[in-house]
Write a protein that holds these residues in place. Structure first.
Motif, short mmCIF file in Angstrom:
data_model
loop_
_atom_site.label_atom_id
_atom_site.label_comp_id
_atom_site.label_asym_id
_atom_site.label_seq_id
_atom_site.Cartn_x
_atom_site.Cartn_y
_atom_site.Cartn_z
N GLU A 159 -1.61 4.58 -9.79
CA GLU A 159 -2.35 5.78 -9.42
C GLU A 159 -3.84 5.46 -9.45
N PHE B 173 1.27 3.19 5.26
CA PHE B 173 1.85 3.02 3.92
C PHE B 173 3.22 2.37 4.05
N SER C 192 -0.90 2.39 -5.27
CA SER C 192 -0.42 3.68 -4.77
C SER C 192 -1.50 4.72 -5.04
N GLU D 188 -2.91 11.55 -4.02
CA GLU D 188 -1.53 11.57 -3.60
C GLU D 188 -1.48 12.01 -2.16
N ARG E 174 0.85 -1.19 0.00
CA ARG E 174 0.00 0.00 0.00
C ARG E 174 0.88 1.24 0.00
N GLY E 175 0.76 2.04 -1.04
CA GLY E 175 1.61 3.22 -1.18
C GLY E 175 0.83 4.48 -1.45
N VAL F 257 6.34 4.84 -0.85
CA VAL F 257 5.89 6.03 -1.56
C VAL F 257 6.27 5.88 -3.03
N ARG F 258 5.41 6.39 -3.87
CA ARG F 258 5.75 6.53 -5.29
C ARG F 258 6.25 7.97 -5.44
#
Length: 408
Positions: A335, A73, A373, A376, A19-20, A76-77
């Motif tokens: 995304e 999380f 991810s 944002e 999970r990002g 991170v992307r």
């Protein structure tokens, strides 16, 4: 210095991700000088990022990246403007790479894995993503690929157990059918080979054309596949729901329900009229907005989007992967998100609909074992884990829809 090519062991697997969250506002808008060129050294500091959209005092004290990890999380992307890298060579490029390496180090020290995504923006036209669109054999593509190898060499120093490399974002090679060329296929295959010439253990995130959509992914032939590759798609479908925003004067575009069957065209129009009336639009202006939106409203309800249609769409990616011997857990939903309703009602989805969509899509992906991810972490534009205004605290209901929870 020559870099050793590390053989890929038989038990190789991509960097484990679950999970990002996209981290876009920090390194994706490198500051410019008055003449429109990049400030040097490039990129923003953490302080510049945090204070870019709100007072720095609105942020809680402590390491902001550890706080991301505490939300649940695991990665991170990290989106990065490739422009400063394309605008430099030799020692100057190494200076930019050192700044990016330090950013990766800071994230990994906080316990986060990093998907490092080169994510072109248009603020310096000479280095926006049109550099890629002259075809597979263009000088722009060759130049970009050379830069990608330098980035890969920087990333491997952090360890294949901490970072993955996504060299492209939403490539705009269209059309998305048999009328298209094979340029994107050739570019992606050559880029994988470039990175593998540096290191075989580094996880690569591959994307299809057509804006990085499921359609673009399923048009790709993954003949370059190895165990350390993820296959990305972005899920903003239906776009008329996820991106409800009017781009015209006095425009209103909001209030589509999710799933579609929970509302009617009349309900949407009634909500729009209430928002427009509250904002003082004249009857003539209101009618102009309704007339402009009516075809899109009608189409949305005819398409009847629901959990079942989203499931079927994700299954297209799973079926494609299975056909090529790729496990679903090597797909990557890089995304997804929904614009939240603005305070004036001009744009976005009502919270109940937004949260239902996020929970539905997240659950479908997780049932297939697909890491994701969300878009944002923090921005003022409608898709944000952190509340866009006031104290920089998480949107608790959004976290719940994502299966996460903020520490008390």
């Amino acid at each position: 210095m020559l870099l050793q090519v590390v053989p890929s062991p038989s038990s190789a697997a991509p960097l484990p991700l679950k999970r990002g969250v996209g981290l876009h506002e920090w390194l994706n808008w490198s500051p410019l000088k008055k003449d429109g060129s990049y400030r040097w050294p490039p990129y923003r500091s953490v302080g510049e990022w945090l204070s870019g959209g709100r007072p720095l005092a609105d942020w809680p004290k402590g390491d902001p990246f550890q706080k991301i990890r505490l939300l649940g999380f695991d990665f991170v992307r990290l989106t990065v403007d490739p422009g400063p890298l394309l605008d430099s060579n030799g020692p100057r490029r190494q200076q930019a790479l050192k700044l990016l390496s330090d950013a990766v180090e800071r994230l990994t020290r906080a316990g986060l894995k990093v998907v490092f995504n080169l994510h072109g923006v248009s603020q310096v036209p000479a280095y926006d993503m049109t550099i890629l669109y002259g075809g597979a054999n263009s000088q722009g593509v060759f130049r970009y690929r050379a830069m990608v190898k330098d980035v890969a060499a920087m990333l491997v120093k952090h360890g294949a157990d901490k970072v993955a490399f996504e060299p492209y974002n939403e490539p705009a090679y269209y059309p998305c059918d048999a009328n298209g060329t094979d340029d994107w296929q050739r570019i992606m295959a050559a880029t994988v080979a470039d990175i593998r010439s540096i290191n075989r253990a580094l996880t690569i995130v591959v994307t299809g054309a057509c804006g990085g959509s499921i359609t673009g992914l399923t048009n790709l032939d993954p003949k370059f596949d190895d165990e350390n590759v993820y296959y990305s798609f972005h899920m903003y479908e239906p776009h008329s729901f996820t991106h409800q925003k009017a781009d015209w004067e006095n425009g209103f575009f909001s209030g589509f329900p999710w799933p579609a069957k929970t509302g009617t065209p009349a309900n949407v129009i009634e909500g729009l009229r209430a928002h427009m009336l509250a904002e003082g639009l004249s009857p003539l202006q209101q009618e102009a907005n309704i007339t402009r939106l009516k075809p899109e409203i009608d189409d949305y309800f005819k398409e009847d989007w629901s959990a079942a249609t989203m499931q079927a769409r994700i299954e297209e990616a799973v079926t494609w992967a299975d056909r090529h011997g790729i496990a679903p857990h090597r797909l990557f939903m890089g995304e997804f998100g929904v614009m939240r309703m603005s305070t004036d009602g001009r744009s976005g989805a009502y919270d109940a609909d937004r949260l239902s969509y996020l929970q539905t899509l997240r659950s479908i992906a997780e049932k297939q074992g697909i890491p994701w991810s969300v878009w944002e972490y923090s921005n003022p534009y409608g898709m944000s884990v952190i509340e866009p205004k006031g104290p920089a605290v998480p949107d608790q209901r959004m976290l719940e829809a994502l299966g996460l929870s903020a520490p008390q």
